[in-house]
Enzyme design. Structure first.
Site, PDB file in Angstrom:
ATOM      1  N   LYS A 159    -128.412  13.435  49.152  1.00 22.07           N
ATOM      2  CA  LYS A 159    -127.371  14.413  49.478  1.00 22.07           C
ATOM      3  C   LYS A 159    -127.632  15.056  50.848  1.00 22.07           C
ATOM      4  CE  LYS A 159    -126.622  15.483  44.621  1.00 22.07           C
ATOM      5  NZ  LYS A 159    -125.593  14.460  44.493  1.00 22.07           N
ATOM      6  N   GLU A 248    -122.308  12.816  40.231  1.00 19.75           N
ATOM      7  CA  GLU A 248    -123.084  11.681  39.699  1.00 19.75           C
ATOM      8  C   GLU A 248    -123.600  12.123  38.342  1.00 19.75           C
ATOM      9  OE1 GLU A 248    -123.293   8.878  41.178  1.00 19.75           O
ATOM     10  OE2 GLU A 248    -122.910   9.258  43.295  1.00 19.75           O
ATOM     11  N   CYS A 282    -130.394   8.140  34.518  1.00 15.23           N
ATOM     12  CA  CYS A 282    -128.955   8.078  34.231  1.00 15.23           C
ATOM     13  C   CYS A 282    -128.522   6.648  33.972  1.00 15.23           C
ATOM     14  CB  CYS A 282    -128.181   8.666  35.403  1.00 15.23           C
ATOM     15  SG  CYS A 282    -128.592   7.912  36.981  1.00 15.23           S
TER      16      CYS A 282
HETATM   17  P1  NAD Z   1    -128.248  19.327  34.101  1.00 18.37           P
HETATM   18  O1  NAD Z   1    -126.785  19.064  34.234  1.00 18.37           O
HETATM   19  O2  NAD Z   1    -128.688  20.178  32.976  1.00 18.37           O
HETATM   20  O3  NAD Z   1    -128.825  20.005  35.422  1.00 18.37           O
HETATM   21  C1  NAD Z   1    -128.653  19.444  36.696  1.00 18.37           C
HETATM   22  C2  NAD Z   1    -128.698  20.555  37.730  1.00 18.37           C
HETATM   23  O4  NAD Z   1    -127.581  21.413  37.529  1.00 18.37           O
HETATM   24  C3  NAD Z   1    -129.935  21.436  37.648  1.00 18.37           C
HETATM   25  O5  NAD Z   1    -130.316  21.822  38.943  1.00 18.37           O
HETATM   26  C4  NAD Z   1    -129.428  22.634  36.869  1.00 18.37           C
HETATM   27  O6  NAD Z   1    -130.186  23.809  37.108  1.00 18.37           O
HETATM   28  C5  NAD Z   1    -128.021  22.764  37.416  1.00 18.37           C
HETATM   29  N1  NAD Z   1    -127.076  23.469  36.535  1.00 18.37           N
HETATM   30  C6  NAD Z   1    -127.102  23.562  35.187  1.00 18.37           C
HETATM   31  N2  NAD Z   1    -126.061  24.326  34.761  1.00 18.37           N
HETATM   32  C7  NAD Z   1    -125.366  24.688  35.864  1.00 18.37           C
HETATM   33  C8  NAD Z   1    -124.194  25.464  36.078  1.00 18.37           C
HETATM   34  N3  NAD Z   1    -123.521  26.027  35.067  1.00 18.37           N
HETATM   35  N4  NAD Z   1    -123.742  25.636  37.340  1.00 18.37           N
HETATM   36  C9  NAD Z   1    -124.389  25.071  38.374  1.00 18.37           C
HETATM   37  N5  NAD Z   1    -125.532  24.333  38.234  1.00 18.37           N
HETATM   38  C10 NAD Z   1    -126.003  24.151  36.994  1.00 18.37           C
HETATM   39  O7  NAD Z   1    -128.965  17.910  34.055  1.00 18.37           O
HETATM   40  P2  NAD Z   1    -130.514  17.601  33.905  1.00 18.37           P
HETATM   41  O8  NAD Z   1    -130.900  17.791  32.478  1.00 18.37           O
HETATM   42  O9  NAD Z   1    -131.311  18.309  34.953  1.00 18.37           O
HETATM   43  O10 NAD Z   1    -130.533  16.053  34.285  1.00 18.37           O
HETATM   44  C11 NAD Z   1    -130.250  15.066  33.383  1.00 18.37           C
HETATM   45  C12 NAD Z   1    -128.810  14.571  33.524  1.00 18.37           C
HETATM   46  O11 NAD Z   1    -128.580  14.137  34.863  1.00 18.37           O
HETATM   47  C13 NAD Z   1    -128.544  13.351  32.669  1.00 18.37           C
HETATM   48  O12 NAD Z   1    -127.291  13.492  32.053  1.00 18.37           O
HETATM   49  C14 NAD Z   1    -128.519  12.209  33.659  1.00 18.37           C
HETATM   50  O13 NAD Z   1    -127.775  11.102  33.241  1.00 18.37           O
HETATM   51  C15 NAD Z   1    -127.930  12.873  34.858  1.00 18.37           C
HETATM   52  N6  NAD Z   1    -128.243  12.117  36.081  1.00 18.37           N
HETATM   53  C16 NAD Z   1    -127.244  11.414  36.706  1.00 18.37           C
HETATM   54  C17 NAD Z   1    -127.536  10.645  37.841  1.00 18.37           C
HETATM   55  C18 NAD Z   1    -126.467   9.843  38.537  1.00 18.37           C
HETATM   56  O14 NAD Z   1    -126.682   9.482  39.690  1.00 18.37           O
HETATM   57  N7  NAD Z   1    -125.360   9.530  37.907  1.00 18.37           N
HETATM   58  C19 NAD Z   1    -128.835  10.624  38.348  1.00 18.37           C
HETATM   59  C20 NAD Z   1    -129.813  11.356  37.705  1.00 18.37           C
HETATM   60  C21 NAD Z   1    -129.512  12.107  36.566  1.00 18.37           C
END
Ligand code: NAD
Length: 488
Positions: A159, A248, A282
């Site tokens: 990013k 993503e 993911c």
């Molecule tokens: P998450 O959605 O809980 O958190 C991701 C980020 O978002 C963290 O920094 C978290 O603090 C922030 N966040 C959480 N709630 C928020 C809100 N209300 N407003 C703004 N930001 C907020 O995900 P996670 O548990 O950290 O990661 C796992 C998930 O990520 C899995 O679902 C995985 O599939 C996905 N993932 C996707 C990709 C892709 O490229 N498609 C890559 C890696 C992980």
């Protein structure tokens, strides 16, 4: 000493509470880190907005921004051992994996430097003799980059590099669990010569700090990687503000074994696709479809390979799977295994935490294979994000495509076969953003990445990845000597 956060080019203690960074393998404390408050968010964003508008940055030449990114790449590469160790301490992945992520981050910075330097604006097709039109791309302004804990540094640079190449300022909000590596990244960008204010790294809870960053009126783009429900929430915020998002999100990716597949190669590839990163990816190939004619033979070999995987301390060499991120996540993974049993599934191997000896203090889980479920089972439909593979037979191509596409997700898929004509046809029928044929989880920075359906919106990477951090402007140059624009 409590770690400082990076607010608009200044290292200082965040005004929020102090959190602990824990090593998932034994829950020992890596460091204490200060977190941001809403005041810190306000300060970082206002200063970011001022910083990107400064003529030195606003009118910087592409090669000047590229130079910073080339330096970032060199610094990352020169510190690969130290950075991969730091990331392993943050999220419990084996060193070989975190090393690959660090090297991928360096490559991403370098690729975006080149993309930025070689980006061409265009003169548009001329249809009128009295003016000349051109299309130029400009930065969007302040970008919110919000990232998860599973592949930090790689997903963060994915990013930061295009956003900075495009001339924006970025507020990075990493997952709390992987704050240390994100803060180190800020030091690297600073050392590479990024002007003050262009990057802030704010540590804190997603629902408070991440949310406040996304909601802020001066933030003009949300670039998010994480879970689908968080992504949907951020999409609502973006819709209200009429700003763009790159999302993503999660996945439940099908991997497919055709009857002619090389069983040994396919079984090893499939085990890697689901069990590397302890399934916390993911793109993990978490639903396996095997043609019914080879179902038993293939499953037998896959179970043997799975039982031979080395689960161990992530800092030891030759470990296939390290610890899950934390005990809470381990519980969630185990609950899914219990649910699978309640849904009528059979655990063929694994299905429990590893708690003996050196594993006692961490969150280790056996690589697990479950059979006997229908694709409509909750365990086959929801993302578990752990080392759990569900295996289903299929009858023919039509049955396969229907089952594989019967998912709200559409991130990736794998196909194992010796017949590339068939593989191509199936690849074109799958509703996913990436298809691997006779390989899995391999990435090229030049290939765009993103999801279909609930797996996301937009594409990262590729030469045009930089475009999602820009907005387009058309400029008309009048060529007439006369100023009269009335058509009469
Ligand atoms: P998450 O959605 O809980 O958190 C991701 C980020 O978002 C963290 O920094 C978290 O603090 C922030 N966040 C959480 N709630 C928020 C809100 N209300 N407003 C703004 N930001 C907020 O995900 P996670 O548990 O950290 O990661 C796992 C998930 O990520 C899995 O679902 C995985 O599939 C996905 N993932 C996707 C990709 C892709 O490229 N498609 C890559 C890696 C992980």
């Amino acid at each position: 000493m409590v770690k400082e956060i990076y607010v608009a080019g200044e290292w200082r203690l965040g005004r929020g509470n102090v959190i602990q960074s824990l090593f998932p393998a034994d829950n020992s404390v890596n460091a204490e880190i200060s977190t941001a408050t809403l005041d810190d968010v306000e300060e970082a964003i206002v200063k970011a907005d001022q910083a990107w508008r400064k003529p030195e940055w606003r009118h910087s030449l592409p090669h000047e921004r590229a130079k910073i990114l080339y330096r970032v790449a060199d610094i990352i590469e020169s510190r690969v051992d130290e950075l991969s160790k730091l990331q392993t301490r943050d999220n419990g992945k084996p060193l070989a994996e975190t090393r690959a992520l660090v090297m991928s981050a360096a490559a991403t910075a370098r690729f975006n430097a080149a993309a930025c330097e070689t980006f061409n604006e265009e003169l548009t097709t001329q249809r009128a003799p009295d003016f000349l039109t051109m299309s130029v791309h400009e930065p969007v302004g302040v970008v919110a980059a919000i990232t998860p804990w599973n592949s930090p540094i790689a997903s963060e640079v994915q990013k930061l590099a295009p956003a900075i190449a495009a001339g924006n300022a970025v507020i990075l909000k990493p997952a709390e669990a992987t704050s240390l590596i994100a803060l180190e990244l800020a030091k690297i960008f600073e050392e590479a010569g990024l002007p003050k204010g262009i990057l802030s790294v704010l540590i804190g809870r997603g629902s408070v700090i991440g949310d406040a960053i996304a909601q802020h009126p001066l933030v003009r783009k949300i670039s998010f990687t994480g879970g689908t429900s968080t992504g949907r929430h951020l999409a609502h915020i973006a819709a209200e503000k009429l700003i763009t998002t790159s999302l993503e999100l999660g996945g439940k990716s099908p991997t497919i074994v055709l009857p002619d597949a090389d069983i040994e190669i396919a079984a090893k590839g499939i085990a890697y696709g689901i069990f590397s990163s302890a399934g916390q990816a993911c793109i993990a190939g978490s639903r396996l479809f095997i043609h019914q004619s080879i179902y038993e033979t293939f499953l037998k070999r896959l179970v043997e390979i799975t039982e031979g995987l080395r689960v161990g301390h992530p800092e030891q060499p030759n470990v296939h799977m390290g610890s899950l991120i934390n005990p809470k996540h381990l519980e969630s993974v185990h609950r899914y295994v219990e649910l699978a049993k309640a849904e009528g599934g059979t655990v063929v191997t694994g299905g429990e935490a590893i708690t003996a000896g050196e594993f006692a203090k961490g969150s280790f889980y056996k690589p697990t294979i479950i059979t006997g479920l229908d694709n409509s089972a909750q365990t086959c439909q929801e993302e578990i994000f752990g080392p759990v593979l569900v295996v289903l037979p299929y009858q023919d191509e039509q049955d396969l495509i229907e089952q594989a596409n019967d998912s709200c997700f559409g991130l990736a898929a794998g196909i194992w076969t010796e017949n590339y004509r068939k593989a191509w046809k199936i690849a074109r029928s799958l509703e996913v953003g990436t298809v691997w044929i006779n390989t899995y989880k391999k990435f090229s920075i030049s290939a765009p990445f993103g999801g279909f359906k609930d797996s996301g919106i937009g594409r990262e990477k590729g030469r045009l990845g930089i475009l999602s951090y820009m907005q387009q402007k058309s400029i008309y140059l009048g060529l007439n000597e006369q100023a009269n624009l009335w058509s009469d």
